[in-house]
Motif scaffolding. Sequence first.
Motif, short mmCIF file in Angstrom:
data_model
loop_
_atom_site.label_atom_id
_atom_site.label_comp_id
_atom_site.label_asym_id
_atom_site.label_seq_id
_atom_site.Cartn_x
_atom_site.Cartn_y
_atom_site.Cartn_z
N GLN A 1 0.83 -1.19 0.00
CA GLN A 1 0.00 0.00 0.00
C GLN A 1 0.87 1.25 0.00
O GLN A 1 2.04 1.20 0.37
N VAL A 2 0.25 2.33 -0.41
CA VAL A 2 0.94 3.62 -0.49
C VAL A 2 0.16 4.62 0.33
O VAL A 2 -1.07 4.68 0.25
N GLN A 3 0.87 5.42 1.09
CA GLN A 3 0.25 6.48 1.87
C GLN A 3 0.77 7.83 1.38
O GLN A 3 1.96 7.98 1.09
N GLY B 1 5.54 3.89 1.74
CA GLY B 1 5.05 2.56 1.45
C GLY B 1 5.97 1.84 0.50
O GLY B 1 7.04 2.34 0.15
N THR B 2 5.53 0.70 0.07
CA THR B 2 6.34 -0.12 -0.82
C THR B 2 5.76 -0.10 -2.23
O THR B 2 4.62 -0.54 -2.42
N PHE B 3 6.51 0.45 -3.15
CA PHE B 3 6.04 0.49 -4.52
C PHE B 3 7.24 0.55 -5.46
O PHE B 3 8.36 0.88 -5.04
N VAL B 4 6.99 0.27 -6.71
CA VAL B 4 8.07 0.25 -7.71
C VAL B 4 8.28 1.64 -8.29
O VAL B 4 9.40 2.13 -8.39
N SER B 5 7.20 2.28 -8.66
CA SER B 5 7.31 3.60 -9.26
C SER B 5 5.96 4.31 -9.21
O SER B 5 4.91 3.68 -9.08
N ILE B 6 6.02 5.62 -9.33
CA ILE B 6 4.83 6.44 -9.45
C ILE B 6 4.94 7.20 -10.76
O ILE B 6 5.92 7.90 -10.99
N VAL C 1 0.46 4.08 -9.82
CA VAL C 1 1.50 3.61 -8.92
C VAL C 1 1.70 2.11 -9.16
O VAL C 1 0.75 1.33 -9.05
N ARG C 2 2.89 1.72 -9.50
CA ARG C 2 3.19 0.32 -9.78
C ARG C 2 3.78 -0.33 -8.53
O ARG C 2 4.73 0.20 -7.94
N ARG C 3 3.23 -1.44 -8.16
CA ARG C 3 3.73 -2.17 -6.98
C ARG C 3 3.57 -3.65 -7.20
O ARG C 3 2.75 -4.09 -8.02
N TRP D 1 -4.83 8.65 -2.97
CA TRP D 1 -5.16 10.02 -2.58
C TRP D 1 -4.70 10.30 -1.16
O TRP D 1 -4.74 9.41 -0.30
N GLY D 2 -4.31 11.54 -0.91
CA GLY D 2 -4.06 11.98 0.43
C GLY D 2 -5.36 12.34 1.13
O GLY D 2 -6.43 12.31 0.53
#
Length: 124
Positions: A1-3, A26-31, A100-102, A114-115
């Motif tokens: 997930q991304v925050q 968070g853990t992701f590959v790229s945005i 967002v790629r994860r 979204w924030g």
Amino acid sequence: QVQLVESGGGLVQPGGSLRLSCAASGTFVSINAMGWYRQAPGKQRELVASITSGGTTNYADSVKGRFTISRDNAARTVHLQMIGLKPEDTAVYYCNAANVRRWYRGGIVTDDYWGQGTQVIVSS
């Protein structure tokens, strides 16, 4: 997930300046693209500005020449420098991370995030 966590909103007089910041964690590959949207009471959410990972920017006509979006890919942050603020800029501003790629269960998935929003009030 991304925050996504925004900061920098507040109350400012017409003609004043504010700088919004958004930090992704968070853990992701790229945005792919990060951006700012806003929603005023009784109105639909609208794009304010966006920037791709390569630095291509896009602005709403209403903010061109007054707002500047910037991004630090290494720091995973995006900023919105706002000058010459007008009462019509009053809104809740939301940070967005698009495409967002994860990793998920052995494969790559893409999502948008979204924030929580930060209030900007322009008033004398």
